[in-house]
Design a protein around this motif. Structure first.
Motif, PDB file in Angstrom:
ATOM      1  N   ASP A 169     -25.761 -52.460  64.280  1.00 14.07           N
ATOM      2  CA  ASP A 169     -25.584 -53.190  65.278  1.00 14.07           C
ATOM      3  C   ASP A 169     -24.596 -54.359  65.219  1.00 14.07           C
ATOM      4  OD1 ASP A 169     -27.305 -54.480  63.400  1.00 14.07           O
ATOM      5  OD2 ASP A 169     -29.213 -54.475  64.742  1.00 14.07           O
ATOM      6  N   ASN A 188     -35.397 -58.834  67.585  1.00 18.16           N
ATOM      7  CA  ASN A 188     -35.790 -57.696  67.671  1.00 18.16           C
ATOM      8  C   ASN A 188     -37.491 -57.514  67.263  1.00 18.16           C
ATOM      9  OD1 ASN A 188     -32.898 -57.201  66.318  1.00 18.16           O
ATOM     10  ND2 ASN A 188     -33.660 -55.419  67.609  1.00 18.16           N
ATOM     11  N   GLY A 199     -27.894 -57.358  67.086  1.00 15.30           N
ATOM     12  CA  GLY A 199     -28.324 -56.885  68.351  1.00 15.30           C
ATOM     13  C   GLY A 199     -27.866 -57.619  69.549  1.00 15.30           C
ATOM     14  N   ASP A 235     -32.759 -51.276  73.402  1.00 21.90           N
ATOM     15  CA  ASP A 235     -32.583 -50.514  72.012  1.00 21.90           C
ATOM     16  C   ASP A 235     -33.460 -49.964  71.215  1.00 21.90           C
ATOM     17  OD1 ASP A 235     -29.994 -51.745  72.838  1.00 21.90           O
ATOM     18  OD2 ASP A 235     -29.946 -53.268  71.337  1.00 21.90           O
ATOM     19  N   HIS A 236     -34.791 -50.520  71.582  1.00 26.88           N
ATOM     20  CA  HIS A 236     -35.890 -49.913  70.735  1.00 26.88           C
ATOM     21  C   HIS A 236     -36.443 -48.445  71.609  1.00 26.88           C
ATOM     22  CE1 HIS A 236     -36.888 -54.238  69.494  1.00 26.88           C
ATOM     23  NE2 HIS A 236     -35.905 -53.914  68.994  1.00 26.88           N
ATOM     24  N   ASN A 251     -34.418 -51.129  66.554  1.00 28.84           N
ATOM     25  CA  ASN A 251     -33.439 -50.262  66.673  1.00 28.84           C
ATOM     26  C   ASN A 251     -32.725 -49.487  65.745  1.00 28.84           C
ATOM     27  OD1 ASN A 251     -32.690 -52.779  65.172  1.00 28.84           O
ATOM     28  ND2 ASN A 251     -30.826 -52.885  66.140  1.00 28.84           N
ATOM     29  N   HIS A 273     -27.570 -50.252  69.585  1.00 27.80           N
ATOM     30  CA  HIS A 273     -27.128 -51.925  70.037  1.00 27.80           C
ATOM     31  C   HIS A 273     -26.718 -51.715  71.259  1.00 27.80           C
ATOM     32  CE1 HIS A 273     -22.919 -50.254  69.268  1.00 27.80           C
ATOM     33  NE2 HIS A 273     -23.657 -49.751  68.133  1.00 27.80           N
TER      34      HIS A 273
END
Ligand code: TLP
Length: 346
Positions: free
Chosen positions: A7, A175, A201, A255-256, A282, A324
């Protein structure tokens, strides 16, 4: 190219670049850069600490923090796959002269019992006294793992009872907050110092922050200068960090979802060893089965590269993929198709 190496590869968006171009600046070594000062105030507020310091990298953020916490000859406790031990160029030894007591975590996570078992005090001349417990959340090499709150609290309680300080490598703390639904402050309250990277990220081109007490940050300022991280009109960079904190946190949830989707799509490919339910944020670590897969990791990465997907090889059979803000859902689907077709080819 679809770049899934890290990322850290994300590039500033046009809006972020505009904010950077228009940033008010001054000499930050004199403490006179309004944009750096604004970023530091914002970071201190988001992370729930008295003060914050802008530094050029996550590595410098960790190394300065550990330098403030310790004296040469002290011992610090960390999980074996922690970033400061594995990927910061020996800085703990070279810059702080500390030794590290490495514990084997589960997917990067330690337990309070493990920590309690290895603490050493200076009541015995043979000991390197333990000063600090350093955790990583999310844990990169653990697979982007999120520390459960009760674990953090239990480790904190042991550390406090034994007079140890707590440091958080929060390179990807946001995150963790997005994945867990917690506010950053609910996590950081268990740490004396914490870092946060703006250049992962969150999409800023450069920079990290350290947040801690005013006294800690005053000492950290001196080490930032000593380590060569005192920058001048750094507000141009800091403005990207402010933009990142104000605009790019909630979107980490995308992203997750994309990481989970990618893991699910590739999990059935021949020779692929991956547990999609372990993908919490991520980062995806996968293993290839040496007997079943038709290629090893360098072979897979080379074939992916030819078809426009970049990934990081981790040893002969391991690979890391990171999602990312410069990777769309369509690109994730395309990357999955490419990986599956390489592994399925005869
Ligand atoms: N991690 C990089 C590489 O160094 C492996 C990456 O691509 O993931 N803490 C953690 C948990 C990190 O993952 C990283 C960077 C850092 C600190 C250091 O940040 P930088 O690269 O800004 O020095």
């Amino acid at each position: 190219m679809i770049d899934l190496r890290s990322d850290t590869v994300s590039k500033p968006s046009p809006e972020m670049r505009r904010a950077m171009a228009e940033a008010e600046v001054g000499d930050d070594v004199f403490g006179e850069d309004p944009s750096v000062n604004r970023l530091q105030e914002l970071a201190a507020q988001v992370l729930g600490k008295e003060a914050a310091l802008y530094v050029p990298s996550g590595t410098m953020a960790n190394q300065i923090s550990i330098k403030v916490h310790t004296q040469p000859g002290d011992e610090i406790i960390m999980e074996r796959t922690s970033h400061p031990f594995n990927s910061e160029s020996g800085g703990l030894a070279a810059l702080s002269g500390v030794q590290v007591n490495l514990l084997d975590g589960q997917r990067g996570l330690l337990s309070a019992e493990q920590v309690a078992r290895v603490i050493r005090h200076d009541n015995d001349v043979h000991n390197a006294p333990t000063r600090l417990v350093s955790l990583e959340n999310t844990h990169n090499r653990g697979g982007g793992t999120v520390y459960p709150m009760d674990r953090i609290k239990e480790i904190h309680d042991v550390a406090r009872a034994e007079g140890l300080a707590m440091h958080l490598d929060g390179a990807r703390l946001m995150n963790a907050t997005v994945a867990s639904g917690l506010q950053a402050i609910e996590i950081t309250r268990y740490f004396d110092s914490c870092t946060l990277c703006l250049s992962k990220g969150l999409g800023a081109p450069v920079g990290s922050v350290i947040a801690a007490s005013e006294d800690f940050i005053r000492r950290a300022q001196r080490y930032r200068k000593m380590f060569g991280g005192g920058m001048r009109q750094a507000g141009i960079l800091a403005a990207g960090g402010i933009y990142a904190l104000e605009n790019n946190v909630e979107r980490l949830a995308d992203d997750h979802l994309n990481a989970k989707l990618l893991a699910e799509r590739i999990s059935g490919a021949p020779g692929m060893r991956i547990e999609p339910s372990n993908v919490e944020t991520n980062i995806i670590y996968l293993q290839l089965d040496p007997d079943e897969a038709r290629v090893d990791a360098p072979g897979l990465a080379a074939a992916m590269w030819q078809r426009g997907v970049m990934a990081l090889v981790m040893g002969r059979y391991g690979m890391r993929l990171v999602i990312h803000l410069d990777v769309s859902r369509d690109e994730v689907e395309r990357a999955a198709e490419i990986m599956c077709s390489i592994l399925e080819a005869r």
